[in-house]
Design an enzyme around this catalytic site. Sequence first.
Site: not given
Ligand code: GLC
Ligand code: GLC
Length: 625
Positions: A182, A249, A279, A281, A323, A387, A504
């Site tokens: 996004h 987003q 990474r 995402d 991720e 994080h 978080r």
């Molecule tokens: C990933 C990141 C998380 C974020 C999400 C949306 O999961 O680790 O912090 O909120 O993507 O970009």
């Molecule tokens: C969900 C998503 C993961 C992201 C997280 C953020 O668990 O699967 O990708 O890191 O949300 O809170």
Amino acid sequence: MPDVPSFAEARDRVLAHPGVALWSEAFRRRFETHFPALFTEFSDVYAGHPALLSELAEAVALAARSHAERSPDLQALDAARETDPDWLSSERMLGGVCYVDRYAGTLQGVEGQIPYFEELGLTYLHLMPLFRAPEENSDGGYAVSSYREVDPRLGTMADLERLSGVLRERGISLTVDFVFNHTSNEHEWAQRALAGEKAFEDYYLIFPDRTLPDQYEQTTREIFPDDHPGSFVQLPDGRWIWATFYHFQWDLNYANPAVFRAMAGEMLFLANRGVEILRMDAVAFIWKRLGTPCESLPEAHRLLRAFNALCRMGAPAMVFKSEAIVHPDEVVSYIDRAECPISYNPLVMALGWEALATRDARLLQLAFDRRQALPPGCAWVNYVRSHDDIGWTFADEEAAELGIHGGDHRRFLNRFYVGRYPGSFAEGEPFQENPRTGDCRITGTTASLAGLERDEERGIRRILLLHSIALAAAGIPLLYLGDEVGQLNDESFRERPAEAVDSRWIHRPFRPDALYAQRHDPTTVPGRLFERLRHLIALRKRTPAFGGTALHGFWTDNPHVLGFVRPDAGGVLVFANMSDEAQTLAPERFEAMGADALDLVGGGRSNLREGLTLPPLGFVWLVTD
Ligand code: GLC
Ligand code: GLC
């Protein structure tokens, strides 16, 4: 059958591009090696699309251009990494992650921290998202408004490029996020889409009314229900746009090959700033299909492989880290040299916490017995926390084998870690508690989740125990900087409106200078943690058995004790006692090996013919003869 061009036709089309005359020998070789994979994936995903060939040719042209523009030291790194894919699983690897502003103020400030990174032994540094993003809430930078501009509060692109070079000279690989599912609603593409430019509307998934959104939402999961229900948000003109995460987003429309090509351009741009690990995402979410959860669809894999093939051509030194915080079967589906050679290991992370809560190591043991093998040239990233929130992503079928009901167990773990369970040691917070589905995840720093506030001695032992597992497991250990000195939850996020809505932030504190100042003082908590962790790090780095990917489970016959073996280079036997009582392993378990065992950690020797006793929350790294 949709129309698919032949390989020869596609190759000819690419080679007809005017830029080809300027291709270097090296690029031509990389093109010939990796174009077949790019073609296979791209032509499958975009079969029948009228722009298939032109976008494919344009994407290769981008790779050629960025290859030509790579700095000499990145070119040298390209060649070195191509011949040594195993660098990722070296026992010398150690990662650290931090926010630029919170840890060091600015990118220049990060440079000032390099001596500390060296003291710790880092070889990889993940800087949390540092790109231009909306001022107030930007989901911690995960709403990117420009992939080519650094958030002006942190510095400039030139600072980033400089920093990556200095880090590289000191043996530290820079990692940044590629937030490619996004963009933020302030990105130029989003703004042009809002203004009604058709070409940019097609970059996103916009629907005139609720008909299709309602259908999609039959099967999609709510990720941030506190922000908005479902997967869509309404635009000012009444239309609906896909937004998996926060309302600002907006998910990119990868069914449009122009989006792939545009994002490939952003990816290659970052590679040339000196990024070595990218990474990737939220990989699971990039492809949508009606009637499915819209997670981990085959096209998501194909697109990652297409990005990867382009990266092998244009910037071979850079590797992808996945991720995917999803079911363990899906997590591994992304790990492959042709896709993402490294990946977070969310299962071992979550089950470490699970075992501490239950004092029962069996579910974690199953993960080590069955779910750690990876293809050659790949590596796990083993971490204690990130994080993000912790979700209990274990496989229900596996829990059932142990008589554990997945749903009930998750509810128990959530209550335990937010301190709502009698006798709990943890000081966590709920995250995105969803009253409709009962879903919830948890947040908190390592020290607070491990109960450091309630019981110093046990808290320290728990923190070390989880790190000992991450450091002994196969792959790259990744530290959340601040955890190594026992940083507690930061309640101050509640006073900042943009953060108060997202728990978080409780575990994303500022650099704890006062704790770091005590790190060499063995009479303090930071000192007791830091020196022991450093000892473990040093041991790992000088023990070749901790390199490579070989690992197998060692069933201890004691439900409280995790066991696994790193069999290479002489071998190390690892045990971790997840209970608060001392635990004994029976001599029969050691019949097949020598009697004399040396514990690398404590330096003590044991006679395994008498079995082995582990102290409460204790661990050993044994070498036997
Ligand atoms: C990933 C990141 C998380 C974020 C999400 C949306 O999961 O680790 O912090 O909120 O993507 O970009
Ligand atoms: C969900 C998503 C993961 C992201 C997280 C953020 O668990 O699967 O990708 O890191 O949300 O809170």
